[in-house]
Design an enzyme around this catalytic site. Structure first.
Site, mmCIF file in Angstrom:
data_model
loop_
_atom_site.group_PDB
_atom_site.id
_atom_site.type_symbol
_atom_site.label_atom_id
_atom_site.label_comp_id
_atom_site.label_asym_id
_atom_site.label_seq_id
_atom_site.Cartn_x
_atom_site.Cartn_y
_atom_site.Cartn_z
ATOM 1 N N ALA A 13 2.654 -11.783 2.926
ATOM 2 C CA ALA A 13 2.506 -10.764 3.972
ATOM 3 C C ALA A 13 1.923 -9.428 3.476
ATOM 4 O O ALA A 13 0.923 -8.948 4.023
ATOM 5 C CB ALA A 13 3.849 -10.565 4.668
ATOM 6 N N ASP B 268 7.871 -12.195 6.615
ATOM 7 C CA ASP B 268 6.522 -11.995 7.172
ATOM 8 C C ASP B 268 6.544 -11.031 8.338
ATOM 9 O O ASP B 268 5.534 -10.406 8.654
ATOM 10 C CB ASP B 268 5.918 -13.333 7.594
ATOM 11 C CG ASP B 268 5.476 -14.094 6.363
ATOM 12 O OD1 ASP B 268 6.305 -14.746 5.738
ATOM 13 O OD2 ASP B 268 4.292 -13.961 6.008
HETATM 14 O O1 MRU Z 1 2.006 -18.843 4.198
HETATM 15 P P1 MRU Z 1 2.245 -17.800 3.149
HETATM 16 O O2 MRU Z 1 2.179 -18.338 1.768
HETATM 17 O O3 MRU Z 1 1.380 -16.580 3.342
HETATM 18 O O4 MRU Z 1 3.747 -17.363 3.424
HETATM 19 C C1 MRU Z 1 4.308 -16.345 2.632
HETATM 20 C C2 MRU Z 1 5.747 -16.133 2.901
HETATM 21 O O5 MRU Z 1 6.330 -16.694 3.796
HETATM 22 C C3 MRU Z 1 6.432 -15.114 2.064
HETATM 23 O O6 MRU Z 1 7.782 -15.450 1.913
HETATM 24 C C4 MRU Z 1 6.354 -13.761 2.770
HETATM 25 O O7 MRU Z 1 5.028 -13.479 3.119
HETATM 26 C C5 MRU Z 1 6.873 -12.674 1.945
HETATM 27 S S1 MRU Z 1 5.684 -12.222 0.716
HETATM 28 C C6 MRU Z 1 6.238 -10.972 -0.225
#
Ligand code: MRU
Length: 360
Positions: free
Chosen positions: A53, A241
């Site tokens: 995110a 997110d």
């Molecule tokens: O699909 P992604 O890999 O972008 O998902 C990321 C996540 O779900 C993380 O846990 C979230 O973005 C936190 S990142 C510091």
């Protein structure tokens, strides 16, 4: 790795382009990709070459810059182009709010006005990318300290997805707390959910922990609740997110089952995120748009089909954890214990002026 200089994305001023570490290739290859166009940024986001995110919030600003930087022909044309670029980036991935927060910061910036020249606005968009990168990095260290401060001094921790340097810059969010706790000597064991279907845990979190020389074990996602039940986990720490007004949290699919298990077996369930991951426009998690990923990501493995040719799939990439299952949300500003609408509102409104001032 454990120096402050490693960045999963950076602007190369000699080549005038954005470089990203292609996360699809990790852990086996470290491939840096040069992005010079909006289409390349969209593709990198869609295919998860860049992900996480906070990192999406950073890349979005550079993406806007790459989308408008060659636009010539006066203000009217420029503003039309800018709208189009913002719309395209807004259509890449729907769940992580940081991407939209960046786009909104551009739209609401004081310098986005007809009283400034197009060149000045382009420069300001670029500067915003650099600023968001620096902010997220800086904030990650505060999240790490704030989170480590509330942990016991001897813990076996379980985490999900990838929330480290690769996802946020700096030292990350949930993983940043684990790094800091490890530095303080608190961490006995780290269990890493593999994080089906794209294996952000097994590929990326493991890659990071390895580089920091932190011992870890990868577990399959479906094992985690029973490991919690069996008493081999003291605390679960995950990222977010999107966190909405009442404290509900959208995070990588599989997070909810960890929260249920942690609640049932009375161990802390901690969410770590910068305030850029909060979305106060939504009252609860029900309205958060959950991204559906391409079916192949579930129906195949390592490029090989694993299901009958006619198989269908349901492919949500995120789930919602209700606030009542969350012991604490840790941000760069501090800790919200047992989050609810009042505590979140107080926590966020405390610092909003600082952000506004920075944009002047
Ligand atoms: O699909 P992604 O890999 O972008 O998902 C990321 C996540 O779900 C993380 O846990 C979230 O973005 C936190 S990142 C510091």
């Amino acid at each position: 790795m454990n120096d402050k200089k490693f960045r999963p994305v950076f602007w190369d001023s000699d080549e005038d382009c954005l470089y990203i570490l292609d996360q699809r290739k990790l852990p086996h290859k470290e491939v840096w990709r040069k992005l010079t166009t909006l289409a390349q940024v969209e593709k990198a986001i869609n295919t998860l070459a860049v992900r996480g995110a906070p990192l999406l919030g950073i890349v979005a600003a550079y993406g806007v810059y790459l989308g408008v930087r060659k636009c010539r022909g006066g203000q009217k044309k420029f503003f039309k182009k800018l709208d189009e670029v913002i719309k395209r980036l807004g259509n890449t991935r729907p769940t992580a709010v940081n991407l939209f927060a960046t786009l909104r910061r551009i739209q609401e910036a004081k310098w986005l006005s007809q009283s400034f020249s197009v060149d000045k606005i382009k420069q300001e968009i670029f500067n915003l990318g650099e600023r968001i990168l620096a902010e997220e990095e800086e904030q990650s260290y505060s999240i790490a300290r704030n989170g480590a401060d509330i942990l016991d001094t001897s813990i076996r921790v379980l985490t999900h997805c990838n929330t480290g340097v690769l996802a946020a810059g700096g030292i990350g969010t949930a993983l940043g707390i684990i790094y800091e706790a490890h530095r303080r000597g608190y961490v006995e064991d780290v269990l890493v959910d593999e994080t089906r279907p794209l294996l952000q845990g097994a590929r990326l979190t493991a890659w990071e922990l390895q580089r920091w020389n932190i011992p870890y074990k990868i577990v399959i996602d479906s094992a985690a609740p029973s490991l919690i039940a069996n008493g081999v986990v003291d605390v679960v720490i995950v990222g977010a997110d999107r966190i909405v007004r009442n404290g509900d949290v959208a995070n990588k699919i599989g997070t909810y089952s960890l929260a249920l298990a942690a609640h049932k077996h009375r161990i802390p369930f901690i969410v770590a995120a910068p305030t850029s991951s909060f979305d106060l426009s939504l009252i609860d998690g029900e309205k958060i748009e959950i991204e559906l990923r391409p079916k192949d990501e579930v129906l195949s493995f390592a490029g090989k089909s694993i299901a009958p040719p006619q198989a269908r799939a349901f492919t949500p990439a995120f789930d919602i954890t209700p606030a009542e299952l969350i012991s604490a949300i840790v941000t760069e500003r501090g800790v919200i214990e047992k989050p609810d609408i009042h505590k979140i509102s107080a926590h966020i409104s405390r610092g909003s002026l600082a952000i506004d001032m920075a944009e002047l």
